[in-house]
Design a protein around this motif. Structure first.
Motif, PDB file in Angstrom:
ATOM      1  N   ASP A  18      16.355  22.799   0.376  1.00 31.72           N
ATOM      2  CA  ASP A  18      17.223  22.915   1.542  1.00 31.72           C
ATOM      3  C   ASP A  18      18.529  23.609   1.143  1.00 31.72           C
ATOM      4  OD1 ASP A  18      18.067  21.883   4.384  1.00 31.72           O
ATOM      5  OD2 ASP A  18      19.712  21.339   3.026  1.00 31.72           O
ATOM      6  N   PRO A  19      18.935  24.668   1.847  1.00 27.16           N
ATOM      7  CA  PRO A  19      20.119  25.429   1.442  1.00 27.16           C
ATOM      8  C   PRO A  19      21.393  24.596   1.343  1.00 27.16           C
ATOM      9  CG  PRO A  19      18.848  26.670   3.040  1.00 27.16           C
ATOM     10  CD  PRO A  19      18.230  25.306   2.982  1.00 27.16           C
ATOM     11  N   THR A  20      21.625  23.725   2.306  1.00 28.96           N
ATOM     12  CA  THR A  20      22.836  22.905   2.271  1.00 28.96           C
ATOM     13  C   THR A  20      22.813  21.956   1.080  1.00 28.96           C
ATOM     14  OG1 THR A  20      23.048  23.019   4.683  1.00 28.96           O
ATOM     15  CG2 THR A  20      24.237  21.252   3.557  1.00 28.96           C
ATOM     16  N   GLU A  21      21.666  21.336   0.851  1.00 31.75           N
ATOM     17  CA  GLU A  21      21.547  20.422  -0.287  1.00 31.75           C
ATOM     18  C   GLU A  21      21.610  21.175  -1.612  1.00 31.75           C
ATOM     19  OE1 GLU A  21      18.006  18.148   0.221  1.00 31.75           O
ATOM     20  OE2 GLU A  21      18.912  16.801   1.703  1.00 31.75           O
ATOM     21  N   GLU A  22      21.095  22.389  -1.624  1.00 32.40           N
ATOM     22  CA  GLU A  22      21.170  23.198  -2.835  1.00 32.40           C
ATOM     23  C   GLU A  22      22.620  23.476  -3.205  1.00 32.40           C
ATOM     24  OE1 GLU A  22      18.889  27.150  -4.393  1.00 32.40           O
ATOM     25  OE2 GLU A  22      20.230  27.421  -2.666  1.00 32.40           O
ATOM     26  N   ASP A  23      23.431  23.839  -2.227  1.00 35.71           N
ATOM     27  CA  ASP A  23      24.847  24.082  -2.494  1.00 35.71           C
ATOM     28  C   ASP A  23      25.538  22.810  -2.983  1.00 35.71           C
ATOM     29  OD1 ASP A  23      24.696  26.738  -1.820  1.00 35.71           O
ATOM     30  OD2 ASP A  23      25.499  26.481   0.201  1.00 35.71           O
ATOM     31  N   GLU A  24      25.182  21.672  -2.385  1.00 34.03           N
ATOM     32  CA  GLU A  24      25.755  20.402  -2.804  1.00 34.03           C
ATOM     33  C   GLU A  24      25.359  20.080  -4.244  1.00 34.03           C
ATOM     34  OE1 GLU A  24      25.524  15.632  -1.608  1.00 34.03           O
ATOM     35  OE2 GLU A  24      24.614  17.149  -0.290  1.00 34.03           O
ATOM     36  N   PHE A  25      24.115  20.378  -4.584  1.00 38.31           N
ATOM     37  CA  PHE A  25      23.625  20.130  -5.941  1.00 38.31           C
ATOM     38  C   PHE A  25      24.391  20.973  -6.960  1.00 38.31           C
ATOM     39  CE2 PHE A  25      20.818  21.490  -9.412  1.00 38.31           C
ATOM     40  CZ  PHE A  25      20.475  20.267  -9.966  1.00 38.31           C
ATOM     41  N   PHE A  26      24.527  22.263  -6.710  1.00 32.59           N
ATOM     42  CA  PHE A  26      25.220  23.123  -7.671  1.00 32.59           C
ATOM     43  C   PHE A  26      26.696  22.767  -7.774  1.00 32.59           C
ATOM     44  CE2 PHE A  26      21.418  25.743  -7.478  1.00 32.59           C
ATOM     45  CZ  PHE A  26      21.328  26.203  -8.781  1.00 32.59           C
ATOM     46  N   ALA A  27      27.289  22.337  -6.667  1.00 29.17           N
ATOM     47  CA  ALA A  27      28.675  21.872  -6.725  1.00 29.17           C
ATOM     48  C   ALA A  27      28.784  20.638  -7.609  1.00 29.17           C
ATOM     49  CB  ALA A  27      29.189  21.572  -5.317  1.00 29.17           C
ATOM     50  N   GLY A  28      27.778  19.763  -7.552  1.00 36.55           N
ATOM     51  CA  GLY A  28      27.771  18.560  -8.367  1.00 36.55           C
ATOM     52  C   GLY A  28      27.625  18.830  -9.850  1.00 36.55           C
ATOM     53  N   LEU A  29      27.025  19.944 -10.194  1.00 33.34           N
ATOM     54  CA  LEU A  29      26.862  20.278 -11.611  1.00 33.34           C
ATOM     55  C   LEU A  29      28.204  20.542 -12.292  1.00 33.34           C
ATOM     56  CD1 LEU A  29      23.766  22.694 -11.609  1.00 33.34           C
ATOM     57  CD2 LEU A  29      23.807  20.235 -12.034  1.00 33.34           C
ATOM     58  N   VAL A  30      29.168  20.998 -11.532  1.00 34.81           N
ATOM     59  CA  VAL A  30      30.484  21.294 -12.104  1.00 34.81           C
ATOM     60  C   VAL A  30      31.079  20.049 -12.747  1.00 34.81           C
ATOM     61  CG1 VAL A  30      32.812  22.103 -11.600  1.00 34.81           C
ATOM     62  CG2 VAL A  30      30.852  23.148 -10.433  1.00 34.81           C
ATOM     63  N   ASP A  31      30.878  18.900 -12.106  1.00 31.77           N
ATOM     64  CA  ASP A  31      31.446  17.654 -12.619  1.00 31.77           C
ATOM     65  C   ASP A  31      30.782  17.177 -13.909  1.00 31.77           C
ATOM     66  OD1 ASP A  31      33.176  17.545 -10.463  1.00 31.77           O
ATOM     67  OD2 ASP A  31      31.787  16.373  -9.234  1.00 31.77           O
ATOM     68  N   LEU A  32      29.601  17.719 -14.224  1.00 26.44           N
ATOM     69  CA  LEU A  32      28.898  17.298 -15.442  1.00 26.44           C
ATOM     70  C   LEU A  32      29.484  17.934 -16.698  1.00 26.44           C
ATOM     71  CD1 LEU A  32      25.155  17.359 -14.306  1.00 26.44           C
ATOM     72  CD2 LEU A  32      26.756  15.440 -14.297  1.00 26.44           C
ATOM     73  N   GLY A  33      30.200  19.040 -16.528  1.00 32.26           N
ATOM     74  CA  GLY A  33      30.805  19.688 -17.688  1.00 32.26           C
ATOM     75  C   GLY A  33      29.825  20.443 -18.558  1.00 32.26           C
ATOM     76  N   ILE A  34      28.750  20.980 -17.967  1.00 29.00           N
ATOM     77  CA  ILE A  34      27.766  21.735 -18.737  1.00 29.00           C
ATOM     78  C   ILE A  34      28.338  23.075 -19.167  1.00 29.00           C
ATOM     79  CG2 ILE A  34      25.781  20.623 -17.688  1.00 29.00           C
ATOM     80  CD1 ILE A  34      25.510  23.050 -15.824  1.00 29.00           C
ATOM     81  N   GLY A  35      27.652  23.706 -20.143  1.00 30.09           N
ATOM     82  CA  GLY A  35      28.133  24.983 -20.652  1.00 30.09           C
ATOM     83  C   GLY A  35      27.647  26.179 -19.875  1.00 30.09           C
ATOM     84  N   GLY A  36      26.595  25.998 -19.067  1.00 27.49           N
ATOM     85  CA  GLY A  36      26.090  27.134 -18.316  1.00 27.49           C
ATOM     86  C   GLY A  36      24.758  26.857 -17.677  1.00 27.49           C
TER      87      GLY A  36
END
Length: 318
Positions: A18-36
């Motif tokens: 789902d496009p809206t949920e996809e955007d929410e998911f990628f926004a949530g990745l920022v908080d994880l502090g991953i390298g890429g």
């Protein structure tokens, strides 16, 4: 929580459709502090190729590795002779055109930011021995290496080789064949290197030992530029069928979010053993699929976080 800044995530595998949920998911990745991210290069017309999607979801501080698998597998489903190693020149040309789309993304991002954004592009030795040749694959690599990749490394990602008598997930060339082609170019590993995918090596050998052996072989050759930790299992699980390339997350008794993947062959011990032989590999990626397939964003992020933490724990123990 252990630091995750040194890890890459295959975001497209864990993301909802789902496009809206996809955007929410990628926004949530920022908080994880991953390298890429390992970023999908899908078929033409897909939302994640749009400039607005890229600007919104590919954070400028992230290391981006572009994978051709999401284009390659649908193409192979229509034309089994597709690939950089194809004996069918039309299908080899189509595969080269797909890599050119990844190149164009790398150039566009570099031009817009004034620096390298795509650090590597992953390519594959499809279609393998059933309708391809090592020589054709070698010629394709020569063509790609003549392009301006905007500083991106070219990585040959090993997929499970074709093994007579076994049903392959991918069924391409052997690691030895791929190593021979890459070595024959005589280029530095940060120009042309290799990537080992843990789960695909396990699928090939039906054993976790195969993943360790492949990782060690590429590392000892001085060509290992990325290790992707994607799980595999021979059991019946929600990631069916057994020995499929469906990216079952690691098993862990310490993380409730990973309870569904208890049948995974990849756990803390196996990850640690593989990282030991990988040496100073510059990139470690984590690729996990989430079940059920209709899981909400919070569940997906919990599975991703737990999987990353297992890998971070293994790396911290070295």
């Amino acid at each position: 929580m252990p630091s995750l800044h040194h890890l890459l995530l295959s975001g497209y595998i864990a993301a909802p459709e789902d496009p809206t949920e996809e955007d929410e998911f990628f926004a949530g990745l920022v908080d994880l502090g991953i390298g890429g991210l390992e970023h999908a290069l899908p078929l033409e017309g897909t939302r994640s190729l749009e400039a607005s999607w890229v600007a919104r979801n590919l954070r400028p501080e992230w290391d981006v590795v572009v994978s051709l698998v999401p284009t390659m597998m649908p193409r192979l489903g229509v034309a089994p002779t597709y690939g950089l190693g194809s004996l069918d020149e039309d299908q080899r040309a189509l595969a080269l055109a797909d890599v050119a789309r990844a190149r164009d993304l790398a150039v566009t991002l570099a031009d817009s930011d004034g620096r390298r954004r795509v650090s590597a592009i992953e390519v594959h030795s499809a279609p393998g021995p059933r309708s391809g040749s090592v020589e054709a694959f070698s010629r394709s690599l020569d063509e790609i290496l003549g392009w301006d990749l905007a500083g991106a490394e070219l990585l040959v990602e090993h997929c499970d080789a074709y093994v007579p008598g076994l049903t392959p997930a991918k069924g391409f060339w052997t690691l030895e064949d791929e190593l021979a082609v890459v070595r024959s170019k005589g280029l530095p590993a940060d120009v042309l290197g290799m990537c080992v995918n843990w789960g695909r090596s396990v699928i090939e050998g039906r054993s976790t030992a195969t993943a360790v052996e492949h990782t060690q072989a590429v590392a000892e050759a001085g060509l290992l530029r990325m290790l992707v930790l994607s799980g595999a299992t021979g059991e019946s699980t929600p990631w069916n069928p057994p020995w499929s390339d469906m990216h079952i997350p690691p098993r862990s008794d310490d993380h409730p979010a990973l309870a569904a993947s208890a049948g995974s062959l990849m756990g803390l011990a196996e990850i640690t053993e593989t990282l030991k032989v990988a040496g100073d590999v510059p990139r470690v990626g984590v690729k996990v699929g989430v079940r059920p397939t209709d899981a909400d964003v919070a569940t997906r992020l919990a599975v991703v976080r737990a999987s990353l933490e297992v890998v971070a724990e293994a790396r911290a123990s070295l």
